[in-house]
Design an enzyme around this catalytic site. Structure first.
Site, PDB file in Angstrom:
ATOM      1  N   TYR A   1       0.684  -1.193  -0.045  1.00 22.19           N
ATOM      2  CA  TYR A   1      -0.081  -0.090   0.123  1.00 22.19           C
ATOM      3  C   TYR A   1       0.667   1.405  -0.182  1.00 22.19           C
ATOM      4  O   TYR A   1       0.238   2.335  -0.498  1.00 22.19           O
ATOM      5  CB  TYR A   1      -1.032   0.055   1.059  1.00 22.19           C
ATOM      6  CG  TYR A   1      -2.014  -1.220   1.014  1.00 22.19           C
ATOM      7  CD1 TYR A   1      -2.986  -0.998   0.178  1.00 22.19           C
ATOM      8  CD2 TYR A   1      -1.854  -2.516   1.545  1.00 22.19           C
ATOM      9  CE1 TYR A   1      -3.957  -1.883  -0.188  1.00 22.19           C
ATOM     10  CE2 TYR A   1      -2.827  -3.473   1.296  1.00 22.19           C
ATOM     11  CZ  TYR A   1      -3.859  -3.026   0.360  1.00 22.19           C
ATOM     12  OH  TYR A   1      -4.704  -4.149   0.087  1.00 22.19           O
TER      13      TYR A   1
ATOM     14  N   PHE B   1     -10.069  -4.455  10.711  1.00 13.87           N
ATOM     15  CA  PHE B   1     -11.214  -4.404  10.112  1.00 13.87           C
ATOM     16  C   PHE B   1     -10.923  -4.729   8.496  1.00 13.87           C
ATOM     17  O   PHE B   1      -9.920  -4.915   8.061  1.00 13.87           O
ATOM     18  CB  PHE B   1     -12.034  -2.996  10.056  1.00 13.87           C
ATOM     19  CG  PHE B   1     -10.829  -1.929   9.829  1.00 13.87           C
ATOM     20  CD1 PHE B   1     -10.555  -1.340   8.613  1.00 13.87           C
ATOM     21  CD2 PHE B   1     -10.005  -1.241  11.085  1.00 13.87           C
ATOM     22  CE1 PHE B   1      -9.674  -0.521   8.300  1.00 13.87           C
ATOM     23  CE2 PHE B   1      -9.188  -0.324  10.770  1.00 13.87           C
ATOM     24  CZ  PHE B   1      -8.850   0.043   9.397  1.00 13.87           C
TER      25      PHE B   1
END
Length: 427
Positions: A148, A427
């Site tokens: 990322y 999450f």
């Protein structure tokens, strides 16, 4: 919308709200998911992580699934990759919970990688967030740390893998709340747990808002959630709670069971110490293990700090979607007035010189043509955003350059938080 923003939006191409399509090639298309495509999407995510698809998890996902915020890449009719956003609020330094795009369920099927699928997903997410003018920053947990950063995400928080042997003594003078800690059922514990969490959340940088569906996911306790450990145990105190599992380990010389803490929180230091003392003194336990905040005070509670073995690793990665809006969301430790030369090839509306001024903790950020004092990429700003990563450290890592001597130290200090950021859930 400002004229620079309009110019940047024109780089995105046409986009309609709702069902959106981007041509990736003659074969690949990118669009918003329909509500009836959750099962297919879940199967793709499971395949991307080499996991089996389980129907009970599908129902758990359904409560967190926002179809209009989940997107996928299709090869013809086959869903081969995608990613989603959860609409959450994250606590930022000094200013409580703020809207955060919690990026989740990003994956590409084996056999379809190295085709630009992930790039298409990340482009669609970030450009869509900019166009919709919703959250000014995004955050995620990375399956692989090398993925990322190339999309502008910076390492903003870490957590500590903590191992402490049973019975480890506190140093003399540690105050432990003497209120009796009770072990109760999940049904009895959860109302208190949720109430305490909500009271703590506005002051805990990195903590997220939770719906009932998020709580269900965080404390999921089906057999295949346990990975060979027991069901959750709930230990409650009027001002705190601990949730844990046990991994059985019985030996010839006696039990050496591992106590795995899922979460531990308290509203004051004495209750926090009491909960730790309770866990460390449980019979039949050999070691207490906990993925905790990097500045967890347990090390300073112990009489022998070396008994707490610690290993740090990355947790939250943060991406500023709009530099000016995002930097204005939080408060800062000291006054500063510098011009930042920000590089952001992936989201060109951020690539500019920004005058960053802090007075009394509040920031103003505006586009200027003035000579820059500090040059950095958007990944560095994301890393520093929650106050846990120093800009001076990033400068040593060659992600930040001081152009006007003497400006970087003050800027780095302003970005620090009162404590280390920590997100107690994946999450």
């Amino acid at each position: 919308m400002s004229e620079p923003a309009r110019r940047a939006t024109s780089l995105i191409g046409s986009r309609r709200r709702g069902r959106t399509a981007y041509d990736v090639s003659m074969a690949l298309t990118f669009r918003t998911l329909r509500s009836d495509e959750l099962r297919t999407f879940q199967r793709m995510v499971d395949q991307s992580f080499l996991s089996d698809t389980k129907d009970d998890r599908l129902e758990r996902w359904r409560g967190m699934f926002e179809p209009d915020r989940h997107h996928a890449v299709f090869d013809g009719d086959e869903l081969i990759g995608g990613g989603g956003i959860q609409t959450r609020h994250m606590t930022v330094p000094g200013n409580g919970p703020q809207p955060c795009a919690a990026v989740t369920s990003v994956g590409v099927k084996p056999g379809h990688r190295r085709r630009g699928v992930l790039t298409r997903v990340m482009t669609g997410q970030l450009h869509g967030l900019f166009e919709d003018q919703r959250e000014a920053f995004a955050a995620l947990w990375a399956s692989e740390a090398a993925i990322y950063p190339r999309f502008g995400y910076g390492l903003a928080a870490e957590f500590t893998r903590l191992d402490v042997p049973r019975g480890a003594a506190f140093r003399p003078g540690v105050e432990v709340d003497g209120t009796r800690i009770r072990e109760v059922s999940a049904e009895e514990a959860l109302p208190l747990v949720k109430e305490i969490y909500e009271r703590l959340r506005p002051t805990r940088t990195g903590w997220l808002s939770r719906t009932d569906a998020h709580w269900e996911h965080h404390l999921a306790d089906q057999e295949d959630d346990r990975e060979g450990l027991t069901a959750f145990r709930y230990a409650v105190h009027p001002q705190g709670y601990a949730v844990y599992r046990v991994k059985s380990d019985w030996r010839e010389r006696g039990p050496r069971n591992e106590l795995h803490v899922r979460t531990l929180a308290a509203e004051n230091d004495q209750a926090y110490a009491a909960l730790y003392r309770y866990l460390l003194d449980l019979d039949h336990v050999g070691e207490v293990k906990y993925f905790t905040a990097s500045d967890d005070p347990i090390v300073h509670l112990l009489d022998d700090a070396r008994l707490a073995l610690r290993a740090r690793t990355d947790s939250l990665w943060v991406r500023l979607v709009e530099v000016d809006r995002a930097l204005s969301l939080r408060r800062y430790l000291s006054d500063v007035d510098v011009v930042l030369d920000v590089t952001d090839a992936f989201c060109p509306w951020n690539q500019a010189r920004w005058r960053f001024t802090v007075k009394g903790g509040e920031a103003s950020v505006r586009r200027v043509d003035d000579a820059p004092d500090v040059a950095l990429d958007v990944q560095a700003l994301g890393a520093a955003f929650l106050g846990g990563t120093r800009l001076t450290t990033l400068a040593r890592g060659q992600r930040v350059r001081e152009l006007t001597p003497g400006t970087l130290n003050g800027l780095s200090h302003a970005f620090l938080g009162d404590h280390e950021p920590h997100c107690p859930e994946v999450f």
